[in-house]
Design an enzyme around this catalytic site. Structure first.
Site, PDB file in Angstrom:
ATOM      1  N   ASP A 169       5.389   5.281  11.880  1.00  0.00           N
ATOM      2  CA  ASP A 169       5.611   5.730  10.506  1.00  0.00           C
ATOM      3  C   ASP A 169       7.024   6.305  10.445  1.00  0.00           C
ATOM      4  O   ASP A 169       7.254   7.456  10.811  1.00  0.00           O
ATOM      5  CB  ASP A 169       4.571   6.793  10.100  1.00  0.00           C
ATOM      6  CG  ASP A 169       4.621   7.129   8.605  1.00  0.00           C
ATOM      7  OD1 ASP A 169       5.710   7.013   8.010  1.00  0.00           O
ATOM      8  OD2 ASP A 169       3.579   7.505   8.050  1.00  0.00           O
ATOM      9  N   ALA A 230      -6.647  -0.273   3.979  1.00  0.00           N
ATOM     10  CA  ALA A 230      -5.609   0.269   3.088  1.00  0.00           C
ATOM     11  C   ALA A 230      -5.483  -0.618   1.846  1.00  0.00           C
ATOM     12  O   ALA A 230      -6.082  -0.310   0.812  1.00  0.00           O
ATOM     13  CB  ALA A 230      -4.287   0.384   3.823  1.00  0.00           C
ATOM     14  N   ARG A 231      -4.762  -1.690   1.956  1.00  0.00           N
ATOM     15  CA  ARG A 231      -4.588  -2.585   0.817  1.00  0.00           C
ATOM     16  C   ARG A 231      -4.482  -4.021   1.293  1.00  0.00           C
ATOM     17  O   ARG A 231      -3.900  -4.295   2.359  1.00  0.00           O
ATOM     18  CB  ARG A 231      -3.322  -2.238   0.020  1.00  0.00           C
ATOM     19  CG  ARG A 231      -3.510  -1.096  -0.958  1.00  0.00           C
ATOM     20  CD  ARG A 231      -4.478  -1.475  -2.085  1.00  0.00           C
ATOM     21  NE  ARG A 231      -4.716  -0.417  -3.033  1.00  0.00           N
ATOM     22  CZ  ARG A 231      -5.686   0.498  -2.946  1.00  0.00           C
ATOM     23  NH1 ARG A 231      -6.526   0.476  -1.921  1.00  0.00           N
ATOM     24  NH2 ARG A 231      -5.859   1.409  -3.882  1.00  0.00           N
ATOM     25  N   GLU A 260      -9.440  -9.777  -3.982  1.00  0.00           N
ATOM     26  CA  GLU A 260     -10.502  -8.930  -4.510  1.00  0.00           C
ATOM     27  C   GLU A 260     -10.313  -8.743  -6.016  1.00  0.00           C
ATOM     28  O   GLU A 260      -9.176  -8.751  -6.477  1.00  0.00           O
ATOM     29  CB  GLU A 260     -10.522  -7.567  -3.800  1.00  0.00           C
ATOM     30  CG  GLU A 260      -9.261  -6.730  -3.987  1.00  0.00           C
ATOM     31  CD  GLU A 260      -9.455  -5.284  -3.537  1.00  0.00           C
ATOM     32  OE1 GLU A 260     -10.276  -4.572  -4.177  1.00  0.00           O
ATOM     33  OE2 GLU A 260      -8.814  -4.868  -2.552  1.00  0.00           O
ATOM     34  N   HIS A 278     -14.156  -3.376  -0.675  1.00  0.00           N
ATOM     35  CA  HIS A 278     -13.343  -2.215  -1.082  1.00  0.00           C
ATOM     36  C   HIS A 278     -14.270  -1.005  -1.307  1.00  0.00           C
ATOM     37  O   HIS A 278     -14.284  -0.391  -2.396  1.00  0.00           O
ATOM     38  CB  HIS A 278     -12.533  -2.526  -2.344  1.00  0.00           C
ATOM     39  CG  HIS A 278     -11.309  -1.662  -2.468  1.00  0.00           C
ATOM     40  ND1 HIS A 278     -10.151  -2.077  -3.052  1.00  0.00           N
ATOM     41  CD2 HIS A 278     -11.065  -0.388  -2.090  1.00  0.00           C
ATOM     42  CE1 HIS A 278      -9.253  -1.118  -3.038  1.00  0.00           C
ATOM     43  NE2 HIS A 278      -9.799  -0.057  -2.441  1.00  0.00           N
ATOM     44  N   ALA A 281     -14.004   4.200  -0.692  1.00  0.00           N
ATOM     45  CA  ALA A 281     -14.154   5.455  -1.439  1.00  0.00           C
ATOM     46  C   ALA A 281     -15.544   5.567  -2.051  1.00  0.00           C
ATOM     47  O   ALA A 281     -15.810   6.479  -2.815  1.00  0.00           O
ATOM     48  CB  ALA A 281     -13.105   5.508  -2.537  1.00  0.00           C
TER      49      ALA A 281
HETATM   50  N1  NAD Z   1     -10.238   1.374   1.144  1.00  0.00           N
HETATM   51  C1  NAD Z   1     -10.262   2.336   0.263  1.00  0.00           C
HETATM   52  O1  NAD Z   1     -11.201   2.473  -0.493  1.00  0.00           O
HETATM   53  C2  NAD Z   1      -9.126   3.295   0.192  1.00  0.00           C
HETATM   54  C3  NAD Z   1      -9.360   4.611  -0.211  1.00  0.00           C
HETATM   55  C4  NAD Z   1      -8.275   5.487  -0.274  1.00  0.00           C
HETATM   56  C5  NAD Z   1      -6.998   5.043   0.037  1.00  0.00           C
HETATM   57  N2  NAD Z   1      -6.828   3.749   0.390  1.00  0.00           N
HETATM   58  C6  NAD Z   1      -5.493   3.262   0.783  1.00  0.00           C
HETATM   59  O2  NAD Z   1      -5.176   3.786   2.054  1.00  0.00           O
HETATM   60  C7  NAD Z   1      -3.759   3.785   2.228  1.00  0.00           C
HETATM   61  C8  NAD Z   1      -3.307   5.105   2.823  1.00  0.00           C
HETATM   62  O3  NAD Z   1      -3.623   6.169   1.954  1.00  0.00           O
HETATM   63  P1  NAD Z   1      -3.122   7.664   2.268  1.00  0.00           P
HETATM   64  O4  NAD Z   1      -3.779   8.559   1.293  1.00  0.00           O
HETATM   65  O5  NAD Z   1      -3.264   7.945   3.707  1.00  0.00           O
HETATM   66  O6  NAD Z   1      -1.595   7.513   1.909  1.00  0.00           O
HETATM   67  P2  NAD Z   1      -0.402   8.517   2.311  1.00  0.00           P
HETATM   68  O7  NAD Z   1       0.629   8.335   1.285  1.00  0.00           O
HETATM   69  O8  NAD Z   1      -0.931   9.866   2.587  1.00  0.00           O
HETATM   70  O9  NAD Z   1       0.117   7.916   3.687  1.00  0.00           O
HETATM   71  C9  NAD Z   1       0.772   6.699   3.772  1.00  0.00           C
HETATM   72  C10 NAD Z   1       1.716   6.772   4.948  1.00  0.00           C
HETATM   73  O10 NAD Z   1       2.295   5.488   5.105  1.00  0.00           O
HETATM   74  C11 NAD Z   1       3.647   5.687   5.520  1.00  0.00           C
HETATM   75  N3  NAD Z   1       4.445   4.511   5.270  1.00  0.00           N
HETATM   76  C12 NAD Z   1       4.981   4.093   4.110  1.00  0.00           C
HETATM   77  N4  NAD Z   1       5.682   2.969   4.305  1.00  0.00           N
HETATM   78  C13 NAD Z   1       5.592   2.675   5.616  1.00  0.00           C
HETATM   79  C14 NAD Z   1       6.117   1.635   6.424  1.00  0.00           C
HETATM   80  N5  NAD Z   1       6.899   0.664   5.907  1.00  0.00           N
HETATM   81  N6  NAD Z   1       5.830   1.644   7.740  1.00  0.00           N
HETATM   82  C15 NAD Z   1       5.043   2.610   8.270  1.00  0.00           C
HETATM   83  N7  NAD Z   1       4.538   3.637   7.562  1.00  0.00           N
HETATM   84  C16 NAD Z   1       4.800   3.658   6.237  1.00  0.00           C
HETATM   85  C17 NAD Z   1       4.095   6.902   4.732  1.00  0.00           C
HETATM   86  O11 NAD Z   1       5.196   7.526   5.342  1.00  0.00           O
HETATM   87  C18 NAD Z   1       2.854   7.768   4.750  1.00  0.00           C
HETATM   88  O12 NAD Z   1       2.889   8.695   5.805  1.00  0.00           O
HETATM   89  C19 NAD Z   1      -3.188   3.464   0.864  1.00  0.00           C
HETATM   90  O13 NAD Z   1      -2.846   2.111   0.819  1.00  0.00           O
HETATM   91  C20 NAD Z   1      -4.346   3.725  -0.081  1.00  0.00           C
HETATM   92  O14 NAD Z   1      -4.243   2.985  -1.251  1.00  0.00           O
HETATM   93  C21 NAD Z   1      -7.859   2.873   0.499  1.00  0.00           C
HETATM   94  O1  2HG Z   2     -12.772   2.753  -5.319  1.00  0.00           O
HETATM   95  C1  2HG Z   2     -11.637   2.690  -5.795  1.00  0.00           C
HETATM   96  O2  2HG Z   2     -11.390   2.875  -6.960  1.00  0.00           O
HETATM   97  C2  2HG Z   2     -10.461   2.407  -4.876  1.00  0.00           C
HETATM   98  C3  2HG Z   2     -10.393   3.410  -3.811  1.00  0.00           C
HETATM   99  C4  2HG Z   2      -9.134   3.376  -3.020  1.00  0.00           C
HETATM  100  O3  2HG Z   2      -8.700   2.140  -2.720  1.00  0.00           O
HETATM  101  C5  2HG Z   2      -8.057   4.220  -3.552  1.00  0.00           C
HETATM  102  O4  2HG Z   2      -6.913   3.794  -3.523  1.00  0.00           O
HETATM  103  O5  2HG Z   2      -8.331   5.356  -3.948  1.00  0.00           O
END
Ligand code: NAD
Ligand code: 2HG
Length: 526
Positions: A169, A230-231, A260, A278, A281
């Site tokens: 990171d 993540a995405r 999706e 997905h 959450a």
């Molecule tokens: N599956 C789900 O339902 C779900 C739920 C919540 C969040 N998410 C996803 O999870 C991911 C992480 O969420 P978070 O809350 O931890 O985010 P966050 O912003 O707290 O952390 C993301 C991290 O990624 C780092 N980053 C950015 N660009 C980068 C790169 N090019 N290389 C390496 N590191 C890099 C940032 O410095 C940061 O520390 C997001 O994509 C979010 O959308 C998914």
């Molecule tokens: O359930 C959702 O709405 C997506 C959750 C998650 O991907 C988020 O980014 O918070």
């Protein structure tokens, strides 16, 4: 306050919106055309990850002030489009992190121990463990890409399995790596070379989209397990399928398949791949947290308050926000005074923070100053979100400087507005908890509590001027609440700041302006 909720949020969140006096329409099965047809009626829109909030939508959303993302990722929201229109975007970044982390661990264990595959066989009445030998986590290396909220939670939990944790990171400090207790890899390729399990936790950005692709998988250890909660697209699915075929990748766990919410993914063809819809959450706890938090934030934003999780504003934690709250009010007040006292178009704004305020998150106070400055004279909406865009679009240069020391006060903000070579200055402070004061205008010193109606006059420092002005205001039945005089002994001039209990008519202002010794007088409304 009319709010459209276009995707499901927790009942508790909807209740909160109604309690706060909003009219809420929960319409979760609208077609795109139907959404575009009705969005113009709403002040706020609450979405999850499926609603695309883009230019097409903004053009129809003529009343829209707030977009609430009930969740974390904002990749479905066009941020620039929102910012230039002054639409505030809020999300709930912390509310579902634990749930997303736990699903990551769940997918990791499920893939490494083939749990769904075993279950499917037994459901088909077959007791057969062959071909489904798992992998222990003890002493294995997990590579975390993105050590933010969720990445850090994953790291902390995986340590208890006796795993070695490495992370990539480039955007966080070394001390954060040390704090989480994780080995830092300077290059993504270095991480790819050593890990047995790879899990990605970055946002989806131009930089991260496809960041785990053919080249990165080519240097990976054979038998890699890949997890993406993540995405979609951070791990390139075409490259991933190729790596599954060549056995570079042995197992995959994905919560966010490409395409999706369509339930068709080429990854589903592979027995060593587990895909969830997905669901990261989707826990009662996360949804309740998200629902209530987004409701609170949308309501606050609609009321014009500063919100901690505003995505298109400087990041403020709740405590930081509490600390700057009075300075926001002060800054906006100081900004509002300029165009009511001066008429020259602003070319440059120099803001100086001294003393206690200099240690705070001042960027947001600067936005409040700009909001106050432009709001009274522009037809377009100016708020915290677009204040700096408005300044830029008008060619106004804004600078900010800080000094830790200040004479006479514990804390002081000075705004210098420069226009056509002329300078206008105003300074303000906060006494105690919330006692706002204007303490200087153009070099004249005061101690004025800003009030809704004020008269500000420049006059010759000679006997009789104040008395005549008071008499004229008395005749016009304008009650003077407070009065202060600032003097500059050098040029025999003074400035009077009066707070009054009612508006002052143009006519009375003309009479006052005609008093011998009054150089100019302005009525100011705050
Ligand atoms: N599956 C789900 O339902 C779900 C739920 C919540 C969040 N998410 C996803 O999870 C991911 C992480 O969420 P978070 O809350 O931890 O985010 P966050 O912003 O707290 O952390 C993301 C991290 O990624 C780092 N980053 C950015 N660009 C980068 C790169 N090019 N290389 C390496 N590191 C890099 C940032 O410095 C940061 O520390 C997001 O994509 C979010 O959308 C998914
Ligand atoms: O359930 C959702 O709405 C997506 C959750 C998650 O991907 C988020 O980014 O918070």
């Amino acid at each position: 306050m009319k709010i459209l909720v276009s995707e499901p949020i927790a009942e508790k969140g909807l209740e909160k919106l109604v309690q706060e006096g909003a009219t809420v329409d929960l319409k979760t099965s609208l077609t795109r055309q139907e959404l575009l047809k009705i969005i113009g009626e709403y002040d706020a829109l609450i979405v999850r990850s499926n609603t695309k909030v883009n230019e097409e939508l903004y053009q129809k959303a003529t009343q829209l002030k707030v977009v609430g993302r009930a969740g974390n990722g904002v990749d479905n929201i066009d941020m620039d489009g929102a910012t230039k229109r002054g639409i505030i975007v809020v999300n709930t970044p912390d509310s579902n992190s634990v749930s997303a982390c736990e699903l990551t661990i769940g997918l990791l264990l499920a893939t490494c121990r083939n749990i769904p595959q075993h279950h499917i066989r037994l459901k088909g009445k077959v007791w057969d463990r062959s071909g489904l030998k798992g992998m222990e986590l003890l002493d294995k290396t997990v590579g975390i890409v993105g050590l933010g909220r969720i990445g850090s939670l994953v790291a902390t939990r995986l340590k208890s399995f006796g795993m070695k944790i490495v992370a990539y990171d480039p955007y966080i400090s070394d001390s954060r790596f040390q704090h989480v207790g994780v080995e830092k890899k300077e290059k993504l390729e270095d991480l790819m070379r050593v890990c047995d399990i790879l899990t990605v936790h970055t946002p989806k950005t131009e930089e991260t989209y496809g960041m785990i692709g053919k080249e990165q998988l080519a240097v990976a250890k054979k038998g890699l397990t890949v997890i993406n909660c993540a995405r979609a697209g951070i791990v390139n699915e075409v490259a991933l399928i190729e790596a599954l075929k060549t056995k570079i990748v042995a197992r995959v766990g994905i919560d966010v398949p490409e395409g999706e919410p369509e339930p068709i993914s080429p990854l589903l063809e592979y027995d060593n791949v587990i895909v969830t819809p997905h669901a990261g959450a989707d826990t009662k706890e996360a949804q309740d947290n998200v629902g209530v938090t987004i409701a609170q934030e949308v309501i606050s934003a609609l009321r014009g308050e500063m919100v901690p999780n505003a995505v298109n504003l400087p990041t403020l934690h709740t405590q930081e926000l509490a600390a700057v709250k009075n300075y926001l009010k002060l800054g906006e007040t100081m900004g509002k005074l300029y165009y009511q006292l001066e008429k020259e178009a602003v070319e440059k704004v120099e803001i100086t923070y001294r003393g206690e305020v200099a240690a705070m998150e001042t960027s947001v106070i600067s936005l409040a100053i700009l909001k106050g400055l432009f709001e009274p004279v522009l037809k377009e909406k100016v708020n915290y979100v677009n204040a700096s865009v408005v300044a830029k679009s008008r060619g106004v240069v804004v600078t900010e400087s800080k000094e830790s020391e200040v004479d006479s006060y514990l804390t002081l903000i000075t705004v210098k507005v420069i226009s056509k070579g002329k300078e206008f200055t105003i300074s303000g402070t906060v006494f105690g908890k919330d006692d706002l004061r204007i303490v200087e205008i153009n070099g004249y010193e005061f101690d004025v509590i800003p009030m809704p109606y004020m008269l500000i006059a420049e006059n010759m420092d000679k006997p009789g001027v104040v008395g005549q002005m008071g008499t004229l205001l008395g005749v016009a039945k304008v009650n003077i609440a407070t009065m202060q005089l600032g003097r500059k002994l050098t040029d025999n001039r003074a400035m009077m700041v009066l707070t009054v209990d009612s508006e002052v008519s143009k006519e009375t202002l003309e009479f006052v302006g005609g008093v011998d010794g009054i150089l100019r007088v302005r009525f100011v409304k705050l």
